[in-house]
Design a protein around this motif. Structure first.
Motif, PDB file in Angstrom:
ATOM      1  N   VAL A 108     -28.313   7.009 -98.924  1.00 29.36           N
ATOM      2  CA  VAL A 108     -29.347   6.330 -98.145  1.00 29.36           C
ATOM      3  C   VAL A 108     -30.191   7.306 -97.331  1.00 29.36           C
ATOM      4  O   VAL A 108     -31.419   7.205 -97.299  1.00 29.36           O
ATOM      5  CB  VAL A 108     -28.706   5.272 -97.225  1.00 29.36           C
ATOM      6  CG1 VAL A 108     -29.742   4.669 -96.283  1.00 29.36           C
ATOM      7  CG2 VAL A 108     -28.031   4.181 -98.051  1.00 29.36           C
ATOM      8  N   TYR A 109     -29.558   8.265 -96.670  1.00 26.28           N
ATOM      9  CA  TYR A 109     -30.267   9.144 -95.740  1.00 26.28           C
ATOM     10  C   TYR A 109     -30.593  10.520 -96.326  1.00 26.28           C
ATOM     11  O   TYR A 109     -31.443  11.230 -95.783  1.00 26.28           O
ATOM     12  CB  TYR A 109     -29.439   9.340 -94.466  1.00 26.28           C
ATOM     13  CG  TYR A 109     -29.272   8.089 -93.637  1.00 26.28           C
ATOM     14  CD1 TYR A 109     -30.342   7.515 -92.973  1.00 26.28           C
ATOM     15  CD2 TYR A 109     -28.026   7.476 -93.512  1.00 26.28           C
ATOM     16  CE1 TYR A 109     -30.191   6.371 -92.196  1.00 26.28           C
ATOM     17  CE2 TYR A 109     -27.854   6.337 -92.737  1.00 26.28           C
ATOM     18  CZ  TYR A 109     -28.946   5.783 -92.077  1.00 26.28           C
ATOM     19  OH  TYR A 109     -28.787   4.657 -91.313  1.00 26.28           O
ATOM     20  N   ASP A 146     -35.173   3.539 -87.896  1.00 26.60           N
ATOM     21  CA  ASP A 146     -34.185   2.465 -88.009  1.00 26.60           C
ATOM     22  C   ASP A 146     -32.882   2.948 -88.633  1.00 26.60           C
ATOM     23  O   ASP A 146     -32.907   3.694 -89.630  1.00 26.60           O
ATOM     24  CB  ASP A 146     -34.715   1.329 -88.890  1.00 26.60           C
ATOM     25  CG  ASP A 146     -35.699   0.441 -88.173  1.00 26.60           C
ATOM     26  OD1 ASP A 146     -35.937   0.663 -86.971  1.00 26.60           O
ATOM     27  OD2 ASP A 146     -36.242  -0.478 -88.820  1.00 26.60           O
ATOM     28  N   PRO A 147     -31.729   2.527 -88.088  1.00 27.95           N
ATOM     29  CA  PRO A 147     -30.478   2.691 -88.838  1.00 27.95           C
ATOM     30  C   PRO A 147     -30.511   1.760 -90.037  1.00 27.95           C
ATOM     31  O   PRO A 147     -31.034   0.648 -89.958  1.00 27.95           O
ATOM     32  CB  PRO A 147     -29.396   2.284 -87.829  1.00 27.95           C
ATOM     33  CG  PRO A 147     -30.100   1.389 -86.862  1.00 27.95           C
ATOM     34  CD  PRO A 147     -31.524   1.859 -86.794  1.00 27.95           C
ATOM     35  N   LEU A 148     -29.953   2.204 -91.159  1.00 25.87           N
ATOM     36  CA  LEU A 148     -30.103   1.445 -92.406  1.00 25.87           C
ATOM     37  C   LEU A 148     -28.787   1.025 -93.039  1.00 25.87           C
ATOM     38  O   LEU A 148     -28.802   0.242 -93.997  1.00 25.87           O
ATOM     39  CB  LEU A 148     -30.896   2.288 -93.427  1.00 25.87           C
ATOM     40  CG  LEU A 148     -32.306   2.707 -93.000  1.00 25.87           C
ATOM     41  CD1 LEU A 148     -32.915   3.637 -94.051  1.00 25.87           C
ATOM     42  CD2 LEU A 148     -33.193   1.496 -92.768  1.00 25.87           C
ATOM     43  N   VAL A 149     -27.659   1.525 -92.550  1.00 21.10           N
ATOM     44  CA  VAL A 149     -26.386   1.331 -93.249  1.00 21.10           C
ATOM     45  C   VAL A 149     -25.322   0.752 -92.328  1.00 21.10           C
ATOM     46  O   VAL A 149     -25.057   1.301 -91.253  1.00 21.10           O
ATOM     47  CB  VAL A 149     -25.858   2.670 -93.819  1.00 21.10           C
ATOM     48  CG1 VAL A 149     -24.491   2.485 -94.451  1.00 21.10           C
ATOM     49  CG2 VAL A 149     -26.826   3.219 -94.849  1.00 21.10           C
ATOM     50  N   CYS A 235     -22.006   0.910 -88.044  1.00 19.94           N
ATOM     51  CA  CYS A 235     -23.401   1.205 -88.356  1.00 19.94           C
ATOM     52  C   CYS A 235     -23.607   2.716 -88.306  1.00 19.94           C
ATOM     53  O   CYS A 235     -23.408   3.338 -87.258  1.00 19.94           O
ATOM     54  CB  CYS A 235     -24.327   0.504 -87.360  1.00 19.94           C
ATOM     55  SG  CYS A 235     -26.081   0.879 -87.603  1.00 19.94           S
ATOM     56  N   TYR A 236     -23.982   3.297 -89.456  1.00 15.07           N
ATOM     57  CA  TYR A 236     -24.222   4.734 -89.567  1.00 15.07           C
ATOM     58  C   TYR A 236     -25.720   5.011 -89.399  1.00 15.07           C
ATOM     59  O   TYR A 236     -26.558   4.277 -89.918  1.00 15.07           O
ATOM     60  CB  TYR A 236     -23.760   5.244 -90.925  1.00 15.07           C
ATOM     61  CG  TYR A 236     -22.281   5.086 -91.195  1.00 15.07           C
ATOM     62  CD1 TYR A 236     -21.360   6.066 -90.824  1.00 15.07           C
ATOM     63  CD2 TYR A 236     -21.785   3.946 -91.831  1.00 15.07           C
ATOM     64  CE1 TYR A 236     -20.007   5.924 -91.080  1.00 15.07           C
ATOM     65  CE2 TYR A 236     -20.430   3.799 -92.092  1.00 15.07           C
ATOM     66  CZ  TYR A 236     -19.546   4.789 -91.714  1.00 15.07           C
ATOM     67  OH  TYR A 236     -18.203   4.639 -91.972  1.00 15.07           O
TER      68      TYR A 236
END
Length: 268
Positions: A108-109, A146-149, A235-236
């Protein structure tokens, strides 16, 4: 148990906004986390309670008004609604640092990005209690990205009747109410979304986990059963994220990451 996402799994996550990860706790690991969170609630855990955010369930605890979440132990009871800062508990930290979760964050990141913990929290709906959680997307305007995971793990069986998560697949593709802190939406926006997208109940067996995109619309109801609904949600976030408050986040994957062995040696 795979320590990587397959191409098919990654594709499904990006398209649908969620992904079942299957069972990620064997019986011994599950019981250990269950016993640990119960000990934390009862105040018997070797834990630094002064930096642990805790909130009682107002109905189960017999309180008139919902108490605010704050630092410190609130009494020996299993009727807590939420407990945060569990990244500083060695047992929960060991779980949230699993290689699969690191691989998810890399997907994701990006592989070169250090990953921090936005929040690692226990969420509880005690038997015949628990709070209704309105429809929302997990996003906060105070961050520069934004955090996404989020990885959400069931510590009890999670069913429609005891308040399992309900999500709207594909709703992560747009921000519905960008001006609202916490991502909560209006009844009119809810009606508009549900007119075109079908909601889904995420029923899980204890020990099973699900990956959620933070923008995936979700809700949960009260618990109408004799079975508690305990869960652990992590939340990562990109460790380079800046908050308007100046808050920083503990690194989970990358240089300077929290070490469960060091925490175990000096828990307070």
């Amino acid at each position: 148990m795979s320590q990587q996402l397959s191409g098919e799994q990654a594709k499904f996550f990006w398209e649908e906004g969620y992904l079942h990860l299957g069972r990620h706790l064997d019986e011994d690991q599950l019981r250990a986390l269950q016993q640990r969170i119960d000990a934390i609630m009862m105040g018997t855990a070797d834990l630094d309670y002064d930096r642990t955010m805790m909130q009682l369930d107002p109905h189960a605890a017999g309180l008139g008004n919902p108490p605010r979440q704050s630092l410190g132990h609130k009494g020996s009871t299993l009727c807590y609604r939420k407990i945060e800062k569990l990244e500083y508990d060695p047992l929960f930290l060991t779980y949230l640092q699993r290689p699969l979760f690191e691989a998810i964050c890399a997907e994701v990141y990006g592989e070169e990005v250090s990953i921090a913990c936005k929040r690692a929290m226990f969420m509880n709906k005690p038997a015949h209690h628990g709070s209704d959680l309105p429809w929302h997307q997990d996003r906060w305007n105070q961050y520069d990205r934004d955090p996404l995971v989020t990885v959400w793990t069931a510590l009890d069986p999670c069913t429609v009747h005891n308040g399992c998560l309900q999500i709207v697949p594909r709703s992560h593709r747009s921000i519905i109410n960008p001006g609202r802190e916490g991502g909560f939406i209006t009844p009119e926006q809810q009606q508009e979304v549900l007119a075109t997208l079908k909601p889904l109940f995420l029923e899980l067996e204890e020990g099973e986990a699900v990956l959620l995109h933070n923008h995936t619309l979700h809700t949960s109801a009260t618990n109408r059963t004799d079975q508690s609904r305990r869960a652990f949600s992590v939340c990562y976030i990109d460790a380079a994220t800046k908050a308007s408050s100046g808050a920083t986040f503990p690194v989970i994957f990358g240089s300077g990451a929290l070490d469960p062995n060091l925490l175990a040696a000096s828990p307070t």
